[in-house]
Design a protein around this motif. Structure first.
Motif, PDB file in Angstrom:
ATOM      1  N   SER A   1      54.861 119.284  43.199  1.00 31.86           N
ATOM      2  CA  SER A   1      55.454 118.347  44.154  1.00 31.86           C
ATOM      3  C   SER A   1      56.913 118.729  44.334  1.00 31.86           C
ATOM      4  N   PRO A   2      57.287 119.333  45.449  1.00 29.00           N
ATOM      5  CA  PRO A   2      58.637 119.894  45.589  1.00 29.00           C
ATOM      6  C   PRO A   2      59.755 118.872  45.438  1.00 29.00           C
ATOM      7  N   LEU A   3      59.548 117.664  45.930  1.00 27.20           N
ATOM      8  CA  LEU A   3      60.609 116.666  45.857  1.00 27.20           C
ATOM      9  C   LEU A   3      60.723 116.052  44.467  1.00 27.20           C
ATOM     10  N   SER A   4      59.768 116.389  43.584  1.00 24.60           N
ATOM     11  CA  SER A   4      59.849 115.936  42.195  1.00 24.60           C
ATOM     12  C   SER A   4      60.354 117.024  41.265  1.00 24.60           C
ATOM     13  N   LEU A   5      60.671 118.192  41.819  1.00 26.54           N
ATOM     14  CA  LEU A   5      61.179 119.284  40.986  1.00 26.54           C
ATOM     15  C   LEU A   5      62.505 118.902  40.345  1.00 26.54           C
ATOM     16  N   ARG A   6      62.590 119.157  39.052  1.00 22.97           N
ATOM     17  CA  ARG A   6      63.829 118.918  38.313  1.00 22.97           C
ATOM     18  C   ARG A   6      64.048 120.067  37.334  1.00 22.97           C
ATOM     19  N   PRO A   7      65.301 120.438  37.047  1.00 24.62           N
ATOM     20  CA  PRO A   7      65.545 121.495  36.069  1.00 24.62           C
ATOM     21  C   PRO A   7      64.982 121.113  34.713  1.00 24.62           C
ATOM     22  N   ALA A   8      64.189 122.030  34.112  1.00 27.77           N
ATOM     23  CA  ALA A   8      63.480 121.723  32.881  1.00 27.77           C
ATOM     24  C   ALA A   8      63.898 122.589  31.711  1.00 27.77           C
ATOM     25  N   ALA A   9      64.231 123.849  31.951  1.00 31.78           N
ATOM     26  CA  ALA A   9      64.550 124.752  30.850  1.00 31.78           C
ATOM     27  C   ALA A   9      65.422 125.892  31.333  1.00 31.78           C
ATOM     28  N   LEU A  10      66.203 126.430  30.409  1.00 32.42           N
ATOM     29  CA  LEU A  10      67.035 127.595  30.664  1.00 32.42           C
ATOM     30  C   LEU A  10      66.632 128.666  29.665  1.00 32.42           C
ATOM     31  N   LEU A  11      66.117 129.789  30.173  1.00 32.03           N
ATOM     32  CA  LEU A  11      65.587 130.843  29.316  1.00 32.03           C
ATOM     33  C   LEU A  11      66.602 131.977  29.217  1.00 32.03           C
ATOM     34  N   PRO A  12      67.304 132.112  28.100  1.00 35.75           N
ATOM     35  CA  PRO A  12      68.289 133.192  27.973  1.00 35.75           C
ATOM     36  C   PRO A  12      67.625 134.550  27.852  1.00 35.75           C
ATOM     37  N   LEU A  13      68.289 135.572  28.374  1.00 31.53           N
ATOM     38  CA  LEU A  13      67.793 136.943  28.306  1.00 31.53           C
ATOM     39  C   LEU A  13      68.729 137.782  27.444  1.00 31.53           C
ATOM     40  N   THR A  14      68.165 138.743  26.733  1.00 30.32           N
ATOM     41  CA  THR A  14      68.976 139.621  25.905  1.00 30.32           C
ATOM     42  C   THR A  14      69.709 140.640  26.772  1.00 30.32           C
ATOM     43  N   GLY A  15      70.747 141.238  26.214  1.00 31.46           N
ATOM     44  CA  GLY A  15      71.487 142.242  26.949  1.00 31.46           C
ATOM     45  C   GLY A  15      72.624 141.649  27.759  1.00 31.46           C
ATOM     46  N   ARG A  16      73.312 142.520  28.481  1.00 31.90           N
ATOM     47  CA  ARG A  16      74.499 142.109  29.235  1.00 31.90           C
ATOM     48  C   ARG A  16      74.276 142.107  30.741  1.00 31.90           C
ATOM     49  N   VAL A  17      73.052 142.349  31.168  1.00 28.44           N
ATOM     50  CA  VAL A  17      72.773 142.448  32.599  1.00 28.44           C
ATOM     51  C   VAL A  17      72.077 141.172  33.075  1.00 28.44           C
ATOM     52  N   ALA A  18      72.565 140.613  34.160  1.00 28.14           N
ATOM     53  CA  ALA A  18      71.951 139.425  34.742  1.00 28.14           C
ATOM     54  C   ALA A  18      70.618 139.792  35.388  1.00 28.14           C
ATOM     55  N   PRO A  19      69.676 138.853  35.467  1.00 24.22           N
ATOM     56  CA  PRO A  19      68.376 139.155  36.064  1.00 24.22           C
ATOM     57  C   PRO A  19      68.489 139.456  37.552  1.00 24.22           C
TER      58      PRO A  19
END
Length: 493
Positions: A116-134
């Motif tokens: 449900s797009p209007l019910s979307l809420r931020p749920a988690a932040l998944l960190p990545l290893t290394g120094r390069v952004a995704p």
């Protein structure tokens, strides 16, 4: 605040565990005995009654008056992070809620119909290893829980459906431009100007690998990928569509690969450059598959002295690999991005000059599109005309994507969603597209501390799957996951 998920598990530990105990727990579920470990049960989450069960012997098992068939599926899910059976049923979801599984687990079991797009809420932040952004993210269309993969530099990291890191693999590519998640065990990566489509395999306890590649004999580079399930002869097969361009940039084509045999099936829409006419072979940079219409969307653009020019083509690959069923050359307000919606039977684009959203009805498209204006502006038509006339570039960095019955557009750091609504309830009356903002709109802040909030950064890639949306933002070494599943989030955000 987002929930930051620990992703430091080893490849042999597919889901996060809050306990290292290997003590055996024996359970009698509806008259059937099960044996597992306290560590496995702890993955259900601290609020689940399963996590509090102490080790027990077969002579004195814990008794649960529940359906053993459903419990077997839940236990398997806790063990390996995905279901080996068909898509989750409503009974299984109800059972998961009965045992108060962690919010991320519940969300991963939620089918796309729960989105449900209007019910979307931020749920988690998944960190990545290394120094390069995704650079790009993807979510697998697996019917048995969707997994997420992210590319950062030349590495690809896989997260299981419960958002625990399974493994990372280093590809031969310096950076990944295009990524497809085929299943929880397989992702494919490609990059402009570098050879082949690289297969990234994540096989549970085995080490992740990226030693295989798909290639086109006339070209060293794959610029964009798209996964599709289509009918080949009488048997259903999974095809991967990849757009290739030759090393000298004098030819381009889309090649379909059979993912079962990993062999090329057909070359589609080969184009050659003649003389200095570089616009004769603009390679597609956006591919999309409309399963309900059996059509392949292939679109690409070129920026030159006269402005931006783009081609949009629709292919019925069963009928012809050389002649599209519809094509149009975009010049006046060329697309910044284009997408196709199976559910709405329409194409959508964001104008490169205007930044406004346009819609074209698939049922009215045919031939080469000459003499017919296929696009209807569903945004501000007057503003679109003024921006096009003045040759502005308001659509720069805007992206459009379709998921189920909704159309999503990124504008810098924010996402707007378009949905179809009926103007009246009477049969046969017209429908219109209406716009909303996800979350609380442009003012919403999704990262940072309580004392020092940080405004959202520009979105560089996104993906949809199940009840989730995943976002990669510029210069942020993490993946932002939004979810809309009912009862999925069990933390204060």
């Amino acid at each position: 605040m987002l929930l930051e998920v620990n992703t430091e598990n080893s490849p042999s530990q597919p889901m996060a565990s809050t306990s290292t105990s290997s003590s055996v727990v024996t359970l009698n579920v509806g008259g059937e005995l099960f044996q597992t470990t306290a560590g496995t049960l702890s993955r259900a989450g601290a609020s689940s009654p399963l996590a509090s069960l102490a080790p027990s012997s077969p002579n004195a098992p814990h008794f649960l008056d529940r359906d053993p068939r459903l419990f077997a599926l839940i236990l398997s899910f806790l063990r390996c992070g995905r279901l080996a059976s068909p898509p989750p049923s409503s009974a299984l979801l109800a059972e998961a809620r009965h045992f108060a599984l962690d919010g991320a687990l519940l969300a991963s079991l939620s089918p796309p119909s729960a989105f449900s797009p209007l019910s979307l809420r931020p749920a988690a932040l998944l960190p990545l290893t290394g120094r390069v952004a995704p650079s790009v993210v993807a979510i697998s269309p697996s019917p048995c829980t969707a997994s997420l993969v992210a590319a950062h530099g030349g590495a690809v990291t896989s997260f299981d459906a419960a958002l625990a890191s399974r493994a990372s693999v280093l590809t031969p590519l310096p950076t990944v431009d295009s990524l497809v998640a085929v299943s929880p065990a397989l992702a494919l990566a490609g990059a402009r100007d570098f050879p082949g489509v690289h297969l990234c395999r994540f096989l549970g306890d085995a080490a992740a690998t990226a030693s295989e590649a798909l290639s086109w004999q006339d070209s060293p580079s794959a610029s964009v990928l798209s996964l599709a399930t289509t009918a080949a002869s009488e048997a259903a097969s999974q095809w991967l569509f990849a757009s290739f361009e030759s090393a000298r940039r004098n030819s381009s084509a889309v090649v379909a690969f059979d993912l079962n045999s990993l062999s090329p099936v057909v070359e589609i829409g080969r184009k050659e450059v003649f003389g200095a006419d570089v616009e004769a072979a603009i390679p597609p940079t956006k591919l999309g598959w409309l399963a309900g219409h059996s059509l392949l969307l292939a679109a690409g653009s070129h920026s030159g002295p006269a402005g931006m020019v783009g081609d949009i083509r629709l292919w019925d690959v069963r009928a012809s690999s050389t002649v599209p069923v519809w094509e149009v050359r975009e010049k006046e307000d060329c697309f910044a991005d284009v997408a196709a919606s199976d559910s709405l039977s329409a194409l959508f684009k964001v104008g490169a000059a205007s930044g406004e959203v346009f819609m074209a009805d698939l049922r009215r498209l045919s031939g080469d599109g000459s003499g017919v204006e296929p696009w209807v502006c569903i945004g501000d038509e007057q503003r679109a005309g003024a921006a096009t006339a003045s040759r502005r570039k308001d659509g720069n960095n805007c992206r459009v994507e379709c998921y189920r019955s909704w159309v999503f557009v990124t504008r810098g750091a924010d996402v707007e969603v378009w949905s179809q609504v009926e103007l009246t309830s009477e049969a046969g009356k017209k429908k219109a597209m209406r716009k909303n903002w996800l979350g609380n709109g442009p003012s919403m802040i999704t990262a940072g501390s309580v004392d020092g909030m940080v405004e959202k950064a520009k979105i560089v890639s996104w993906a949809f799957g199940g009840s989730r949306m995943a976002l990669a933002r510029v210069d942020q070494r993490s993946i932002e996951v939004w979810d809309s599943a009912s009862g999925a989030i069990s933390v204060n955000l």
